[in-house]
Enzyme design. Structure first.
Site, PDB file in Angstrom:
ATOM      1  N   ASP A   2      -9.991  14.989   2.087  1.00 59.33           N
ATOM      2  CA  ASP A   2     -10.111  15.539   0.816  1.00 59.33           C
ATOM      3  C   ASP A   2     -11.544  15.834   0.752  1.00 59.33           C
ATOM      4  O   ASP A   2     -11.805  17.039   0.440  1.00 59.33           O
ATOM      5  CB  ASP A   2      -9.835  14.567  -0.096  1.00 59.33           C
ATOM      6  CG  ASP A   2      -8.470  14.043   0.046  1.00 59.33           C
ATOM      7  OD1 ASP A   2      -7.584  15.048  -0.114  1.00 59.33           O
ATOM      8  OD2 ASP A   2      -8.274  13.065  -0.052  1.00 59.33           O
ATOM      9  N   HIS A  48      -5.498   9.482  -3.076  1.00 61.40           N
ATOM     10  CA  HIS A  48      -5.287  10.329  -1.980  1.00 61.40           C
ATOM     11  C   HIS A  48      -3.919  10.958  -2.415  1.00 61.40           C
ATOM     12  O   HIS A  48      -2.914  10.999  -1.760  1.00 61.40           O
ATOM     13  CB  HIS A  48      -5.355  10.263  -0.577  1.00 61.40           C
ATOM     14  CG  HIS A  48      -4.772  11.340   0.610  1.00 61.40           C
ATOM     15  ND1 HIS A  48      -5.648  12.483   0.526  1.00 61.40           N
ATOM     16  CD2 HIS A  48      -4.062  11.373   1.266  1.00 61.40           C
ATOM     17  CE1 HIS A  48      -5.053  13.007   1.459  1.00 61.40           C
ATOM     18  NE2 HIS A  48      -4.038  12.623   2.150  1.00 61.40           N
TER      19      HIS A  48
END
Length: 328
Positions: free
Chosen positions: A159, A187
């Site tokens: 990310d 996540h």
């Protein structure tokens, strides 16, 4: 050269592992002077294709790769392990609810946590890649009580890399010029990609972008939904980029972060920034001597506090569900 270290990769016949193994074997993660023994763990039905992976590793003829052992036995895989990439998990399919993914994976990470506890080195560094990564890391830690909790981490580096790339594109700069982007939380689509402390060529990213509405809207949503967008496009989860992020994560954990820079890692919360303890939460960290430290003293504005509360709630809900499935 140093003595070889044992490195475990689970789900070793899968797509992420296929992209990761070359990076490990070539020395780009642990260094050109650190020989490694690879322990490749997968399910019994995957042993035949895994043999093909082993043959390819042999055919690379790489000098630091000393031994490759494919196995479906956790004891063999985790014996004296110094680093573990827990990639193997039930893959997320298009339209799958996160709670269904958690239920399918929680048993896998219980078994792997117990194996780590019994057979791995007590200083083993564990990176959970398989989703839901944060809660899977928590489960692993729970079932490996003899290994310090701080040795279990979840990957949010993918990310972070995505966020850096989007900001670099927006600003028209090379991606390595963007530093200190933060991924807070899970996540998942509740994560909070935070550019408020990021810099580009020694300038504040928010000042350089000069568009708070974009930073708080399109930017955040793009990163939150990127995984789903990849799945929709290729009908499979991210593989090449996930492997690259896993390598980045472990490389920094072993070698340290650069001065003035921090990275994002999912770690067991110590209460920093008011985040509840006993969840695995992505924080900005610095690393020295293979030990990470959560960056302290960053300003958290009201918008960020709202986003953090959402991702905290999801992680607490996941923890509750995990307890209901397996934990006493």
């Amino acid at each position: 050269m140093s003595e070889p270290i044992n490195v475990v990769v689970t789900g070793a016949a899968g797509q992420i592992a296929y992209s990761l193994l070359y990076q490990l074997a070539s020395g780009s993660v642990f260094g050109q002077n650190q020989p490694i023994n690879l322990r490749l763990l997968d399910l019994p039905f995957a042993m035949e294709p895994l043999q093909g992976v082993v043959m390819e590793l042999e055919d690379l003829a790489l000098p630091i790769l000393r031994e490759v052992i494919p196995t479906s036995d956790p004891e063999i895989a985790f014996k004296d392990a110094s680093a573990a990439f827990l990639v193997g998990a039930m893959p997320r399919k298009e339209g799958m609810e996160r709670k269904d993914l958690l239920s399918a994976n929680v048993k896998i990470f219980k078994v792997q946590g117990e194996a780590l506890d019994k057979f791995a080195r007590k200083d083993v560094k564990v990176l959970v890649v398989g989703n839901p990564a944060n809660t899977n890391a928590l489960i692993c830690s729970h079932y490996a009580p003899s290994i310090p909790k701080e040795n279990f981490t979840a990957m949010t580096r993918l990310d972070q890399n995505r966020a850096q790339a989007v900001l670099a594109s927006r600003l028209g700069v090379q991606v390595d010029k963007v530093k200190n982007v933060i991924i807070w939380g899970n996540h998942s689509s509740t994560q909070y990609p935070d550019a408020s402390h990021a810099i580009v060529n020694d300038q504040s990213v928010p000042i350089a972008v000069n568009d708070d509405a974009w930073l708080n809207g399109v930017f955040v949503e793009t990163i939150q939904k990127r995984g789903a967008a990849v799945i929709a496009a290729r009908k499979n989860s991210s593989a090449m980029s996930a492997a690259n992020a896993a390598a980045d994560h472990m490389r920094d954990w072993f070698n340290g972060t650069k001065p003035g820079q921090f990275i994002s890692m999912g770690v067991v919360s110590d209460g920093s920034y008011g985040i509840p303890k006993d969840i695995v939460f992505s924080f900005p960290v610095t690393i020295k001597d293979k030990t990470y430290t959560i960056v302290q003293g960053l300003e958290i504005n009201d918008f960020a506090k709202t986003k953090l509360a959402i991702t905290v709630k999801e992680l607490e809900d996941e923890r509750t569900e995990a307890h209901s499935v397996l934990m006493p």
